[in-house]
Design a protein around this motif. Structure first.
Motif, short mmCIF file in Angstrom:
data_model
loop_
_atom_site.label_atom_id
_atom_site.label_comp_id
_atom_site.label_asym_id
_atom_site.label_seq_id
_atom_site.Cartn_x
_atom_site.Cartn_y
_atom_site.Cartn_z
N GLN A 178 0.82 -1.20 0.00
CA GLN A 178 0.00 0.00 0.00
C GLN A 178 0.87 1.26 0.00
O GLN A 178 1.75 1.40 0.82
CB GLN A 178 -0.88 0.01 1.26
N HIS B 202 0.76 5.67 -0.19
CA HIS B 202 -0.10 6.80 0.16
C HIS B 202 0.42 8.06 -0.50
O HIS B 202 1.60 8.39 -0.38
CB HIS B 202 -0.15 6.98 1.67
N GLU C 268 -5.56 5.18 -4.48
CA GLU C 268 -6.44 5.83 -3.50
C GLU C 268 -7.59 6.57 -4.17
O GLU C 268 -8.72 6.57 -3.66
CB GLU C 268 -5.62 6.78 -2.64
N VAL D 72 -10.26 3.99 -5.53
CA VAL D 72 -11.01 3.38 -4.43
C VAL D 72 -12.05 4.36 -3.89
O VAL D 72 -13.20 4.00 -3.63
CB VAL D 72 -10.05 2.92 -3.31
N TYR D 73 -11.67 5.61 -3.77
CA TYR D 73 -12.60 6.64 -3.29
C TYR D 73 -13.73 6.84 -4.30
O TYR D 73 -14.90 6.98 -3.93
CB TYR D 73 -11.85 7.94 -3.05
N MET E 243 -16.29 4.06 -4.09
CA MET E 243 -17.22 4.23 -2.97
C MET E 243 -18.24 5.33 -3.26
O MET E 243 -19.40 5.24 -2.85
CB MET E 243 -16.44 4.54 -1.69
N TRP F 172 -5.18 -1.42 -1.69
CA TRP F 172 -6.19 -0.46 -1.23
C TRP F 172 -7.60 -1.00 -1.48
O TRP F 172 -8.50 -0.85 -0.64
CB TRP F 172 -6.02 0.87 -1.95
N THR F 173 -7.81 -1.62 -2.64
CA THR F 173 -9.12 -2.17 -2.96
C THR F 173 -9.52 -3.24 -1.96
O THR F 173 -10.67 -3.28 -1.48
CB THR F 173 -9.13 -2.77 -4.39
N ARG G 287 -8.27 -3.57 1.13
CA ARG G 287 -8.41 -2.98 2.46
C ARG G 287 -9.77 -2.33 2.65
O ARG G 287 -10.40 -2.47 3.70
CB ARG G 287 -7.30 -1.96 2.68
N GLU G 288 -10.24 -1.60 1.62
CA GLU G 288 -11.52 -0.89 1.74
C GLU G 288 -12.71 -1.75 1.30
O GLU G 288 -13.86 -1.31 1.43
CB GLU G 288 -11.47 0.39 0.90
N VAL H 80 -13.99 -2.60 -1.65
CA VAL H 80 -14.85 -1.92 -2.62
C VAL H 80 -15.15 -2.91 -3.76
O VAL H 80 -14.25 -3.29 -4.50
CB VAL H 80 -14.16 -0.65 -3.18
#
Length: 212
Positions: free
Chosen positions: A17, A19, A53, A56-57, A60, A83-84, A86-87, A89
């Motif tokens: 991951q 950031h 990031e 993924v946002y 959502m 990230w996908t 972890r969240e 989505v």
């Protein structure tokens, strides 16, 4: 296509991951623009997804759309997948390792194409490839969305962007802020018309093109 790394490794998942601090600062402003231009359904292709990031946002924020992230960097594709996961989505497809300069993109037909913060940290040939392939893949009326810092003849360039330009050139002379007029000309050659230019935070802009 080489791109600069404006991200750091998340210490909770080292090596996977990443950031990018700018993502948190600009994602809501970008979503506000996307709400006005994205279709109600279909596949949305993101070119140069970076850390993942943003996509993924977006996933959502737009649960009825399917997002296809992509990036030429295997480490970025790994970050997107992390990230996908972890969240959790569900409407984000596995990332594709894709170079904007490639003559063939192995992707399903998109209803829209997004490209955030790629144009200035890649050679001009990447912008050419982006526009050419977008022109081939998108149906009439479909949007191509670009976000980032650009130069404009009628607007004084902010000092922060001038400093950023020097930093980019110090790393790779092929990189740098592009002129909106040059992007418009490239878009026109590939069957697009600019629908809007929207001022965004931190001296960035959104460029919205439509396939004619």
């Amino acid at each position: 296509m080489a791109v600069s790394k404006h991200w750091s490794t998340d210490m909770a998942t080292p090596g996977e991951q990443r950031h990018a601090p700018a993502t948190v600062r600009n994602r809501d402003a970008i979503v506000q623009v996307l709400r006005d231009i994205l279709p109600d359904q279909g596949n949305i292709l993101e070119i140069a997804s970076g850390t993942g990031e943003h996509v993924v946002y977006f996933g959502m924020a737009f649960p009825d759309l399917t997002f296809q992230p992509s990036d030429p960097d295997p480490a970025c594709c790994q970050s997107i997948a992390a990230w996908t996961k972890r969240e959790a989505v569900p409407n984000i497809l596995p990332p594709k390792q894709l170079d904007a300069q490639a003559r063939d993109w192995d992707v399903a037909k998109p209803a829209a194409i997004l490209c955030i913060n790629m144009v200035h940290i890649s050679p001009w040939e990447s912008s050419i490839g982006l526009m050419e392939m977008a022109g081939k893949l998108l149906d009439p009326g479909a949007p191509l969305y670009l976000y980032g810092p650009y130069l404009r003849d009628d607007v004084e360039t902010a000092q922060g962007n001038l400093d950023f330009e020097r930093s980019l050139k110090s790393r790779d002379l092929r990189w740098g802020l592009r002129d909106v007029a040059d992007m418009d000309a490239l878009a026109t050659r590939n069957g697009f018309v600019r629908e809007s230019l929207i001022e965004m935070p931190a001296n960035n802009i959104s460029l919205v093109y439509r396939k004619t």
